[in-house]
Design a protein around this motif. Structure first.
Motif, short mmCIF file in Angstrom:
data_model
loop_
_atom_site.label_atom_id
_atom_site.label_comp_id
_atom_site.label_asym_id
_atom_site.label_seq_id
_atom_site.Cartn_x
_atom_site.Cartn_y
_atom_site.Cartn_z
N UNK A 3 0.84 -1.20 0.00
CA UNK A 3 0.00 0.00 0.00
C UNK A 3 0.87 1.24 0.00
N UNK A 4 0.49 2.24 -0.77
CA UNK A 4 1.09 3.57 -0.69
C UNK A 4 -0.05 4.58 -0.55
N UNK A 5 0.10 5.51 0.39
CA UNK A 5 -0.94 6.50 0.66
C UNK A 5 -0.42 7.89 0.33
N UNK A 6 -1.22 8.64 -0.43
CA UNK A 6 -0.87 10.01 -0.81
C UNK A 6 -1.99 10.94 -0.32
N UNK A 7 -1.77 11.56 0.83
CA UNK A 7 -2.79 12.44 1.40
C UNK A 7 -2.90 13.72 0.57
N UNK A 202 -6.94 2.04 6.39
CA UNK A 202 -6.50 3.40 6.10
C UNK A 202 -7.71 4.26 5.76
N UNK A 203 -7.88 5.37 6.47
CA UNK A 203 -8.99 6.28 6.20
C UNK A 203 -8.54 7.29 5.15
N UNK A 204 -9.35 7.42 4.10
CA UNK A 204 -9.05 8.32 2.99
C UNK A 204 -10.20 9.32 2.86
N UNK A 205 -9.84 10.61 2.87
CA UNK A 205 -10.83 11.67 2.77
C UNK A 205 -10.72 12.37 1.42
N UNK A 206 -11.46 13.46 1.26
CA UNK A 206 -11.53 14.19 -0.01
C UNK A 206 -10.16 14.49 -0.58
N UNK A 207 -9.94 14.05 -1.82
CA UNK A 207 -8.73 14.25 -2.61
C UNK A 207 -7.53 13.45 -2.10
N UNK A 208 -7.73 12.56 -1.15
CA UNK A 208 -6.68 11.60 -0.80
C UNK A 208 -6.62 10.51 -1.86
N UNK A 209 -5.46 9.90 -1.99
CA UNK A 209 -5.31 8.77 -2.90
C UNK A 209 -4.50 7.67 -2.25
N UNK A 210 -4.67 6.45 -2.73
CA UNK A 210 -3.88 5.32 -2.22
C UNK A 210 -3.78 4.25 -3.30
N UNK A 211 -2.60 3.65 -3.41
CA UNK A 211 -2.38 2.58 -4.36
C UNK A 211 -2.23 1.25 -3.65
N UNK A 212 -2.78 0.20 -4.25
CA UNK A 212 -2.76 -1.14 -3.67
C UNK A 212 -2.29 -2.13 -4.73
N UNK A 213 -1.33 -2.97 -4.40
CA UNK A 213 -0.87 -3.98 -5.33
C UNK A 213 -0.38 -5.21 -4.57
#
Length: 237
Positions: A3-7, A202-213
């Motif tokens: 997982x990679x998270x981009x707030x 992982x909590x993701x809000x408006x305009x957050x992004x996350x990649x899963x592989x």
């Protein structure tokens, strides 16, 4: 699963007056060596354009360019004689191939234009340039569904020169949706247009992004009414 998270607040940002733009991945004057791309997904820009303003004619080559209006009127023109205006509910896809020149403007004199511009590396380079737009409302009008808008196999309104699947969801709070990847070699990037979801703790809000592989699926739990975009791409050429 990896997982990679981009707030949202960690994205690159530029204010050009007429254009306010956020970059999830390195773009223009924003460079982050840890955020250059996600597999074949190269650019995810969140643009806001003032009335009557826009991007003058500029070139692209060997890139798949997808524009998704969120608000207002997006006017497109290009060197292969396409010219039209699209609005939320439409998408446009452009295979730059051997080279194409295009422009994108806010067609309104008083309303702000907001749209996502996405670049994906092509499956095959130096193809003939191509442009098309699609009304995706017939597949996205149903709530609480992850609606496929781009696919390589004819199962969606649009396709691009890559083994990529794009889905849009308009999801009520309390919904739980599983997304199954099409290949073990793919990853999926989830971008929250609005609302709030939880994926893989992982909590993701408006305009957050996350990649899963390195996973077969992800489960999306909707905490607040959400609009989400999922982009599934190969992780390697």
């Amino acid at each position: 699963m990896r997982v990679v998270v981009d707030k949202a607040q960690s994205r690159g940002y530029a204010n050009h007056g007429w254009l306010k733009t956020h970059h999830t991945f390195s773009f223009a004057n924003y460079y982050n060596p840890e955020r250059v791309h996600f597999g074949m997904l190269r650019v995810l820009n969140d643009d806001s354009v003032s009335p009557g303003e826009g991007f003058d004619m500029h070139p692209h080559k060997n890139m798949e360019v997808i524009s998704i209006p969120l608000k207002g009127y997006l006017r497109h023109g290009d060197s292969i004689k396409n010219s039209e205006v699209i609005t939320p509910g439409d998408i446009q896809v452009m295979s730059a191939g051997t080279g194409i020149v295009h422009s994108e403007f806010n067609d309104s004199g008083n309303e702000q234009l907001e749209f996502l511009q996405i670049w994906v590396f092509p499956r095959e380079e130096n193809t003939k340039p191509h442009y098309a737009s699609y009304d995706v409302r017939p597949v996205t009008s149903e709530k609480n569904k992850l609606s496929l808008i781009i696919a390589p196999d004819g199962s969606a309104p649009a396709s691009i020169n890559q083994d990529a699947w794009f889905s849009l969801g308009n999801l009520d709070a309390g919904q739980v949706k599983e997304y199954k990847l099409h290949s073990k070699n793919n990853g999926v990037y989830l971008f929250v247009i609005d609302g709030e979801v939880e994926v893989s703790n992982t909590i993701l809000s408006k305009r957050d992004g996350a990649g899963f592989w390195e996973t077969e699926s992800i489960t999306i739990e909707v905490l607040k009414h959400a609009k989400v975009l999922l982009i599934e791409v190969p992780m390697m050429k």
